[in-house]
Structure formats: structure tokens, C-alpha cells
Design an enzyme around this catalytic site. Structure first.
Site, PDB file in Angstrom:
ATOM      1  N   GLU A  14       0.823  -1.209   0.000  1.00 56.86           N
ATOM      2  CA  GLU A  14       0.000   0.000   0.000  1.00 56.86           C
ATOM      3  C   GLU A  14       0.860   1.264   0.000  1.00 56.86           C
ATOM      4  OE1 GLU A  14      -3.897  -1.345   2.516  1.00 56.86           O
ATOM      5  OE2 GLU A  14      -1.996  -1.389   3.587  1.00 56.86           O
ATOM      6  N   ASP A 218     -12.077  -4.515  -2.702  1.00 58.62           N
ATOM      7  CA  ASP A 218     -12.967  -5.668  -2.791  1.00 58.62           C
ATOM      8  C   ASP A 218     -14.303  -5.255  -2.199  1.00 58.62           C
ATOM      9  OD1 ASP A 218     -13.077  -6.772   0.259  1.00 58.62           O
ATOM     10  OD2 ASP A 218     -11.135  -5.896  -0.168  1.00 58.62           O
TER      11      ASP A 218
HETATM   12  N1  ADE Z   1      -9.240  -4.270   3.766  1.00 56.50           N
HETATM   13  C1  ADE Z   1      -9.498  -4.425   2.454  1.00 56.50           C
HETATM   14  N2  ADE Z   1     -10.539  -5.251   2.266  1.00 56.50           N
HETATM   15  C2  ADE Z   1     -10.957  -5.622   3.493  1.00 56.50           C
HETATM   16  C3  ADE Z   1     -11.972  -6.471   3.954  1.00 56.50           C
HETATM   17  N3  ADE Z   1     -12.776  -7.109   3.106  1.00 56.50           N
HETATM   18  N4  ADE Z   1     -12.117  -6.635   5.302  1.00 56.50           N
HETATM   19  C4  ADE Z   1     -11.285  -6.007   6.159  1.00 56.50           C
HETATM   20  N5  ADE Z   1     -10.294  -5.193   5.763  1.00 56.50           N
HETATM   21  C5  ADE Z   1     -10.130  -4.999   4.443  1.00 56.50           C
END
Ligand code: ADE
Length: 255
Positions: A14, A218
Site C-alpha cells: 500500500e 474488494d
Molecule cells: N481491507 C481491504 N478489504 C478488506 C476487507 N474485506 N475486510 C477487512 N479489511 C479490508
């Protein structure tokens, strides 16, 4: 305002592009973490990987405040989209942060930090406004930001900026059932991640401004795991560099 600005992300992928742009950084090792002290866009900064999760992030924040005297903390990285319309490639700039896995009820209301009387930590308004402003500009040209291949693979054609609640907890949310439960319990939460509210709480205790900007990697659903690793390595560090760099460039020059 004195002191450097802290730029924090949980994972190397990141922050790697941003670290590569710090020509004069000096490494200072504290509590097993590397704090990179230097300049970015002419501004004094300390960049650091917090590691993953609320405790790791809170330790990192405390060291930043105690040892490095930072004047503001900006968290960058990725998050899972929760609210409808918060899509992969969008950016969320936090207005408030809450720990979604904190529940000392019935002694204290669900989500409330015991003995603080608070469940939501308010992010710094001026930094949030500035980050949203630069994000809107940077996201206008997604191909310039990440390259055409990533735009096509992840469908980043028209990324948007959202502002609102970020929910943090010590869980990678990777089932549709869990993200549905979060949406039901916290209907105004835009996205979920694992550090922001912890750092916001530490900054609140020290009276230091905090802001968070997260790229959606996501949808925190049954497909989250697959999307996540690829997105973080191909896209996240470019968003962080472009957005945080553009924000730092708006700050008054430091003599
Ligand atoms: N960071 C990026 N995606 C995530 C997720 N699905 N749950 C927790 N932290 C995250």
C-alpha cells in the site's frame, strides 16, 4: 503547526510507491517497525507500515505521536466496500471511524469505547476536504493513475470519491453473510478495514488531527479474498502515492 505529517499504511504494497519517492529518508527503528523520516513534495513526513489490525496500528500511532511529534496522521491503504455503490477502485475519505467489533454491552452501548462515552471518532475536516478535492481530480484519469491493463482488469473506468463512516475491526471480511450483517447493523458504514478507528482513537487521546483515505479493493464478500491480493499489489500503492502526494503538494511550503 510544527512537526512532520505521518503517512501510515498497514502493508508494504500500500505504501511502496510513496516510499520510493522519498529521496532523503532516514530509517528509525522503534518497536520492530521502520519509521521512514524524510520529505515528500517538499513536506517533512514520517512514513510507516503499521502492520495489520487495531492493536498493531495503535502501537504505531502512539510511537508516531510520542517519538516523532507528528502534527497530523493520515492513514492510507485499501478497504472492502460495504455500502451499495462503493465499488472496487473508488476512494473513501473518512468523516468518522468506528470499531465494528467493539461490544461491551450491556455494560456500555454496543460500539462505545468504554469510559470514553464515544463510539465514533471524527476525522479532521480540513484534511478530509483537501483529500476529497485532490481525489476527485486524480480519479478523473484512471489510466494515468494505474495503467490501462489494471483499469480493464478491475473495471476502474469511472472511480468515485465517497465520504462517510469507515468501520474498523480485527477481521478481514470475506463472506457475503458478514458484510450483509455489517450493512444491517451499520447502515451508514461505507467501507470496512482493520486499523483506522484504532489510530483515530489514539489521535483523539493526544489531540492530534487524523484523516483516512482508503481505496476500495474488494466488496467484503465471498469474492473478497481473490480480488484483494491482486488489487493491492497492482493498484493500491499508486492510488496512495497519487492522492497523498497531491494533498501534500497543496500544503504551505515549509522553510
Ligand atoms: N481491507 C481491504 N478489504 C478488506 C476487507 N474485506 N475486510 C477487512 N479489511 C479490508
Amino acid at each position: 503547526m510544527h512537526g512532520p505529517v505521518a503517512i501510515v499504511a498497514a502493508m508494504h504494497e500500500e505504501l511502496s510507491a510513496l516510499l520510493a519517492q522519498m529521496p532523503d529518508e532516514q530509517r528509525v527503528r522503534v518497536a520492530g517497525r521502520d519509521f521512514w523520516v524524510g520529505h515528500l513534495q517538499g513536506q517533512p513526513v514520517v512514513a510507516v507500515l503499521s502492520r495489520i489490525g487495531k492493536v498493531a496500528a495503535a502501537v504505531t500511532a502512539t510511537v508516531l505521536l510520542e517519538r516523532f511529534g507528528v502534527r497530523a496522521v493520515v492513514f492510507t491503504g485499501v478497504a472492502g466496500g460495504l455500502a451499495p455503490g462503493v465499488r472496487v477502485g473508488d476512494v473513501v475519505v473518512a468523516t468518522e471511524l468506528l470499531q465494528h467489533d467493539l461490544d461491551a454491552s450491556p455494560i456500555f452501548p454496543k460500539y462505545e469505547v468504554p469510559l470514553m462515552g464515544l463510539s465514533r471518532f471524527v476525522a479532521d475536516r480540513a484534511i478530509g476536504d483537501a483529500l476529497s478535492g485532490v481525489a476527485a481530480g486524480v480519479l478523473r484519469d484512471p489510466v494515468a493513475l494505474t495503467g490501462r491493463a489494471a483499469v480493464e482488469e478491475f473495471g476502474l473506468q469511472s472511480p468515485k470519491v465517497h465520504r462517510g463512516l469507515l468501520a474498523s475491526g480485527d477481521r478481514f471480511v470475506s463472506t457475503t453473510a458478514e458484510s450483509e450483517a455489517l450493512r444491517r447493523d451499520l447502515p451508514d458504514a461505507l467501507a470496512v478495514e482493520m486499523e483506522g478507528a484504532a489510530v483515530a482513537q489514539v489521535c483523539h487521546d493526544y489531540g492530534v488531527p487524523f484523516a483516512a483515505m482508503r481505496t476500495i479493493s474488494d466488496r467484503a464478500d465471498d469474492e473478497a479474498h481473490g480480488d484483494f491480493a491482486r488489487f493491492v499489489s497492482l493498484v493500491a500503492s499508486r492510488y496512495s502515492l497519487a492522492l497523498v502526494g497531491a494533498w501534500l503538494a497543496t500544503l504551505p511550503a515549509v522553510s
